[in-house]
Design a protein around this motif. Structure first.
Motif, short mmCIF file in Angstrom:
data_model
loop_
_atom_site.label_atom_id
_atom_site.label_comp_id
_atom_site.label_asym_id
_atom_site.label_seq_id
_atom_site.Cartn_x
_atom_site.Cartn_y
_atom_site.Cartn_z
N GLN A 218 23.05 -1.97 -5.90
CA GLN A 218 22.01 -1.31 -6.69
C GLN A 218 22.38 0.09 -7.15
O GLN A 218 21.96 0.54 -8.22
CB GLN A 218 20.70 -1.28 -5.91
CG GLN A 218 20.14 -2.66 -5.60
CD GLN A 218 20.16 -3.59 -6.79
OE1 GLN A 218 19.52 -3.34 -7.80
NE2 GLN A 218 20.94 -4.68 -6.70
N LYS A 222 22.64 1.52 -13.66
CA LYS A 222 21.27 1.99 -13.88
C LYS A 222 20.42 1.00 -14.66
O LYS A 222 19.18 1.03 -14.58
CB LYS A 222 21.28 3.33 -14.63
CG LYS A 222 21.82 3.25 -16.06
CD LYS A 222 21.65 4.58 -16.80
CE LYS A 222 22.08 4.46 -18.28
NZ LYS A 222 21.80 5.69 -19.03
N SER A 223 21.03 0.11 -15.44
CA SER A 223 20.29 -0.82 -16.28
C SER A 223 21.19 -2.00 -16.63
O SER A 223 22.40 -1.99 -16.32
CB SER A 223 19.78 -0.13 -17.55
OG SER A 223 20.87 0.46 -18.26
N ALA A 315 11.62 -4.63 -5.14
CA ALA A 315 11.17 -3.53 -5.98
C ALA A 315 12.37 -2.82 -6.58
O ALA A 315 13.34 -2.51 -5.89
CB ALA A 315 10.34 -2.56 -5.17
N THR A 316 12.32 -2.57 -7.88
CA THR A 316 13.41 -1.89 -8.57
C THR A 316 12.87 -1.23 -9.83
O THR A 316 11.86 -1.66 -10.37
CB THR A 316 14.55 -2.85 -8.94
OG1 THR A 316 15.56 -2.14 -9.68
CG2 THR A 316 14.05 -4.00 -9.79
N SER A 317 13.53 -0.20 -10.26
CA SER A 317 13.11 0.48 -11.49
C SER A 317 14.10 0.25 -12.63
O SER A 317 14.04 0.93 -13.65
CB SER A 317 12.95 1.98 -11.23
OG SER A 317 14.19 2.53 -10.79
N LYS A 318 15.03 -0.68 -12.45
CA LYS A 318 16.05 -0.88 -13.48
C LYS A 318 15.44 -1.55 -14.72
O LYS A 318 14.81 -2.60 -14.63
CB LYS A 318 17.18 -1.76 -12.95
CG LYS A 318 18.00 -1.11 -11.85
CD LYS A 318 19.18 -1.98 -11.49
CE LYS A 318 19.87 -1.49 -10.22
NZ LYS A 318 20.38 -0.12 -10.33
N PRO A 319 15.65 -0.97 -15.90
CA PRO A 319 15.22 -1.63 -17.13
C PRO A 319 16.22 -2.71 -17.55
O PRO A 319 17.42 -2.57 -17.33
CB PRO A 319 15.19 -0.49 -18.15
CG PRO A 319 16.19 0.50 -17.64
CD PRO A 319 16.17 0.38 -16.14
N TRP A 405 9.89 -10.23 -13.27
CA TRP A 405 10.54 -8.91 -13.12
C TRP A 405 9.53 -7.78 -13.27
O TRP A 405 9.55 -6.81 -12.51
CB TRP A 405 11.66 -8.77 -14.14
CG TRP A 405 12.42 -7.48 -14.03
CD1 TRP A 405 12.29 -6.37 -14.80
CD2 TRP A 405 13.46 -7.18 -13.08
NE1 TRP A 405 13.16 -5.38 -14.40
CE2 TRP A 405 13.89 -5.86 -13.34
CE3 TRP A 405 14.05 -7.90 -12.05
CZ2 TRP A 405 14.90 -5.24 -12.60
CZ3 TRP A 405 15.04 -7.28 -11.30
CH2 TRP A 405 15.46 -5.98 -11.59
N ALA A 410 8.34 -5.59 -8.97
CA ALA A 410 9.29 -4.74 -9.66
C ALA A 410 8.55 -3.69 -10.48
O ALA A 410 7.45 -3.93 -10.97
CB ALA A 410 10.18 -5.57 -10.56
N THR A 411 9.15 -2.55 -10.64
CA THR A 411 8.55 -1.50 -11.46
C THR A 411 9.37 -1.26 -12.72
O THR A 411 9.08 -0.36 -13.48
CB THR A 411 8.43 -0.19 -10.66
OG1 THR A 411 9.74 0.19 -10.20
CG2 THR A 411 7.50 -0.37 -9.48
N GLY A 412 10.42 -2.05 -12.93
CA GLY A 412 11.25 -1.88 -14.11
C GLY A 412 10.66 -2.59 -15.31
O GLY A 412 9.89 -3.54 -15.19
#
Length: 531
Positions: A218, A222-223, A315-319, A405, A410-412
């Motif tokens: 991870q 970043k994306s 949980a992840t913030s990756k777009p 997703w 997930a927050t991405g």
């Protein structure tokens, strides 16, 4: 039959000669030594480098000094590809863990160290392809996106995923090591380890999905951009991998514990054994499918999340950008399953679906309104079968992933698109269907993205400009929206807001990709086989 054949596609081995003449040699100082590159006519500089070494069936080790691939001395030489079936022995080597790095022209000053990096992971069903595949010259893409483009190779087939007495996901570890290597050297070319975006097509996208399911990966990017990932398949289970591993081991003239004997085997002996196991995979374990029967494994130690609709997402913030093409299943239906130009009788539709999906799933599909055909009519059964295959393996599975997703822990953000204009990839040039106007077959997005379409039409040139502009915005801002282009709305749990890329459509028809059909009324393979 349809399930087991869909996705049997690979990149052409080499698009150009081993060494491409260039006029100027460029040198750059890196923490690992002096890098020699070749100035491209686009203005980008291409560097070839060995990023890791590996003993056979052992984990790779990140390189500690800058070396040209394959002990070459010519900086213009292209790396040998990894061993694979249907390739001449002279074109491959087990010493294949290489990267082709394309660096755009740099302007001196503070902004010179702020370049983003796009790491491309090639497709080829996890057992073929290379960084030198057709259309993968990253020079134009690097210039258009003002980003470093890195096209990497990783071990394939048996040498990556069927270690007789070792870990099952060696190619996943190779890919992670490639990114770690880049993190060390990118500052020397104006980039940074914190600004890496992964991109890939078909199994290359599947590799990225594997990394998204790998906690230790991870921090490496970043994306991500996933193009035509056959998400229906899911990962292999450890039980299925064991079945395949045992079969492969039985093909070898060595005990799995005899490291000396295993090390002395010829590559062709290994490839022959792999071919036998690959061909037998669906009879050994129906969940495999011939498209990618030997693929990364949900081993619970490296790869720990299913990343499908059967379990919560981490949980992840990756777009993410998630795309498919209009006719992903075209090559399989019109070339592998029913080759030729003659129409297939309409009454072939239902039996083919039944053989593919089994009685219960098939009946639901045949009774639905999504794939209409009169079994007593004179329609070509390939028409609904192509739509069914595209939905089943690619489009609807990707849409389901997008909804999960953004809504299941997930927050991405995720943006979904469908290529409605493409450029015929060499693999598809002998398939009449793929040459029809308005048809975009699997792989026909590759040269659009890279800007390597030979003699592009106005529509192809326009879409290349749009895609590269959107990709640049995504690399820089984690958002593909750009003033002057149509608004690309992110997916929600109710509507993926799929954007048509090219063509004349203003919206993508949802059709069978509604949440109540695929993944609910009709299960994906990863659900049906409880992978």
């Amino acid at each position: 039959m349809l399930r087991s054949l869909l996705g049997v596609l690979s990149l052409s081995a080499f698009a150009h000669s081993r060494s491409v003449p260039r006029s100027t040699t460029i040198t750059s100082s890196t923490p690992l030594g002096t890098a020699q590159g070749i100035l491209d006519t686009s203005g980008a500089t291409r560097y070839a480098v060995r990023y890791a070494t590996a003993e056979r069936w052992q984990e790779s080790v990140v390189a500690t000094n800058w070396q040209l691939p394959n002990d070459f001395t010519d900086p213009g030489a292209l790396p040998l590809q990894c061993p694979q079936l249907d390739a001449d022995d002279s074109t491959f080597s087990e010493d294949c863990l290489s990267i082709l790095l394309y660096v755009p022209p740099r302007t001196p000053g503070p902004a010179a160290g702020n370049l983003n990096t796009l790491v491309w992971i090639h497709g080829g069903s996890f057992d073929s392809g290379s960084a030198t595949g057709t259309g993968l010259d990253g020079s134009n893409l690097a210039v258009a996106t003002n980003a470093i483009v890195a096209v990497l190779q990783y071990r394939l087939g048996a040498l990556a995923l069927l270690a007789p007495n070792g870990p099952p996901n060696l190619s996943v570890l190779d890919t992670m090591n490639a990114i770690k290597f880049l993190g060390q050297v990118l500052p020397s070319f104006g980039g940074t380890a914190s600004a890496i975006t992964l991109a890939g097509q078909s199994s290359g996208a599947g590799m990225i999905r594997t990394l998204l399911a790998t906690p230790s990966a991870q921090s490496l990017f970043k994306s991500a951009i996933l193009q035509s990932d056959p998400m229906d398949y899911g990962f292999l289970s450890t039980a299925t991998q064991t079945i395949l591993q045992d079969n492969f081991n039985s093909q070898l003239p060595c005990a799995a514990t005899n490291t000396s004997c295993l090390s002395s085997l010829s590559v062709n002996t290994i490839l022959s054994a792999y071919s036998n196991t690959n061909s037998a995979a669906t009879s050994l374990a129906p969940s495999t499918g011939l498209g990618e029967p030997i693929r990364p494994v949900l081993d619970g130690t490296l790869v720990t999340s299913r990343l499908d609709s059967t379990a919560p997402f981490p949980a992840t913030s990756k777009p993410l950008l998630l795309t498919t093409v209009l006719n992903d299943a075209g090559p399989t239906i019109y070339n592998v399953l029913f080759p030729g130009t003659s129409p297939v009788p309409a009454d072939f539709f239902a039996p083919t679906v039944e053989e593919t999906l089994g009685d219960e799933r098939a009946q639901t599909v045949v009774d639905s309104s999504y794939y209409p055909i009169d079994p007593n009519g004179d329609e070509d059964a390939r028409v609904p079968l192509q739509l069914l295959g595209t939905d089943y393996i690619w489009r609807c599975a990707v849409w389901t992933f997008a909804r999960e997703w953004v809504g299941n822990g997930a927050t991405g953000l995720a943006w979904v698109g469908v290529f409605e204009v493409g450029a015929t990839y060499p693999d598809n040039e002998d398939i009449p269907y793929c040459l029809e106007e308005g048809v975009v077959c699997h792989e026909d997005d590759i040269e659009i993205v890279f800007g390597t379409v030979p003699s592009p039409t106005a529509a192809q040139a326009a879409l290349t400009l749009e895609i590269q502009t959107r990709y640049r915005a995504f690399l820089e801002n984690a958002d593909p929206n750009v003033p002057g282009l149509a608004t690309w709305s992110p997916a929600t749990t109710d509507d993926v807001n799929a954007l048509p890329l090219g063509g004349n459509a203003t919206a993508v028809d949802v059709g069978a990709c509604t949440p109540s059909f695929w993944g609910d009324a009709v299960q994906y393979d990863y659900q049906f086989y409880d992978i």
